[in-house]
Structure formats: structure tokens, C-alpha cells
Design a protein around this motif. Structure first.
Motif, short mmCIF file in Angstrom:
data_model
loop_
_atom_site.label_atom_id
_atom_site.label_comp_id
_atom_site.label_asym_id
_atom_site.label_seq_id
_atom_site.Cartn_x
_atom_site.Cartn_y
_atom_site.Cartn_z
N THR A 1 6.64 7.25 2.71
CA THR A 1 7.11 6.17 3.17
C THR A 1 8.39 6.47 4.10
O THR A 1 9.24 7.16 3.65
N ASP B 1 11.48 -7.06 13.27
CA ASP B 1 10.04 -6.94 13.86
C ASP B 1 9.90 -5.61 14.52
O ASP B 1 8.93 -5.02 14.18
N ARG C 1 9.27 -3.19 11.53
CA ARG C 1 7.67 -3.37 11.04
C ARG C 1 6.62 -2.86 11.90
O ARG C 1 5.71 -2.20 11.53
N LYS D 1 10.05 0.97 6.27
CA LYS D 1 10.54 -0.20 5.28
C LYS D 1 12.23 -0.14 5.61
O LYS D 1 12.74 0.91 6.13
N ASP E 1 9.59 -14.04 4.78
CA ASP E 1 8.46 -13.35 5.30
C ASP E 1 8.65 -11.93 5.84
O ASP E 1 7.70 -11.08 6.43
N TYR E 2 9.74 -11.27 5.42
CA TYR E 2 10.28 -9.97 5.82
C TYR E 2 10.27 -9.07 4.30
O TYR E 2 10.38 -8.09 4.41
N ALA E 3 9.74 -9.82 3.35
CA ALA E 3 9.80 -9.06 1.87
C ALA E 3 8.82 -7.91 1.90
O ALA E 3 9.03 -6.78 1.28
N ASP E 4 7.95 -7.91 2.85
CA ASP E 4 6.78 -6.84 2.69
C ASP E 4 7.62 -5.45 3.40
O ASP E 4 7.05 -4.19 3.05
N ILE E 5 8.60 -5.47 4.20
CA ILE E 5 9.04 -4.39 4.81
C ILE E 5 10.55 -3.97 3.93
O ILE E 5 11.14 -3.06 4.16
#
Length: 108
Positions: free
Chosen positions: A46, A75, A78, A83, A100-104
Motif C-alpha cells: 500500500t 481526490d 484517491r 492512502k 466520504d474520504y474514509a476509504d483512503i
């Protein structure tokens, strides 16, 4: 408000490890980053990038430009598959307010 104008442009400057916000071509803000590699115990490696600090020049403060700069920087991160480790307290607050940015986002 200046932040909503089409002349607000965010780009990445890899030579200086920063994202840059320009208004009408003038540099008015940056998000500095530091690239770090970390590997998971399972799966692929990662790529982690620490967002170290967010700066908007005083003349352009309190106009929502930092949020635009951080949002577009996230953005871009992403889109690169990065990450983000939010070292900067402004980025930490932005991420807390924008799940909405929790995934990164990765913890400190």
C-alpha cells in the motif's frame, strides 16, 4: 466568493512534494505531503502519503480555499490509489467532517 470561480486551480508539484492552489495563476495555497511506503501483512503493498501541512496565504484566508485545496488534493490522491495519513490538523478535521474520504484515510 473567490473559491467558486473557475480560476481556482489545484495541481500537484511532485518536485516540491506539494499540491498547489492557484488563483488567476498566482500561488495562494499548498498542501505539503511526504511519501511513505508501508506494506500490509496480506495483499499488495500500500502506498501511503502523509499530508503534513495546509497553508493558504493570509490575504486569501477565511474564504473556503483551504477546503477546496484539501478536497482536490484528496481526490488526486484517491485517483493515484494512495492512502492518506492526515498529519495536518486541518486535514484531520476535514476528514472527520467528510466521511466520504474514509476509504483512503489511514490512522496516525
Amino acid at each position: 466568493m473567490l473559491a467558486g470561480t473557475p480560476s481556482a486551480d489545484v495541481s500537484i508539484n511532485t518536485d516540491q512534494n506539494r499540491f498547489e492552489l492557484r488563483l488567476n495563476g498566482d500561488l495562494v495555497g499548498i498542501v505539503g505531503y511526504y511519501e511513505v511506503e508501508s506494506s500490509a501483512k496480506r495483499g499488495p503493498r500500500t502506498h501511503v502519503v502523509s499530508f503534513m501541512h495546509t497553508v493558504v496565504t493570509e490575504d486569501f484566508g477565511h474564504q473556503g480555499l483551504a477546503a477546496i485545496l484539501v478536497r482536490r488534493s484528496l481526490d488526486t490522491a484517491r485517483s493515484y490509489g494512495w492512502k492518506v495519513k492526515p498529519v495536518c490538523t486541518y486535514v484531520q478535521r476535514f476528514l472527520a467532517a467528510n466521511p466520504d474520504y474514509a476509504d483512503i484515510a489511514v490512522p496516525l
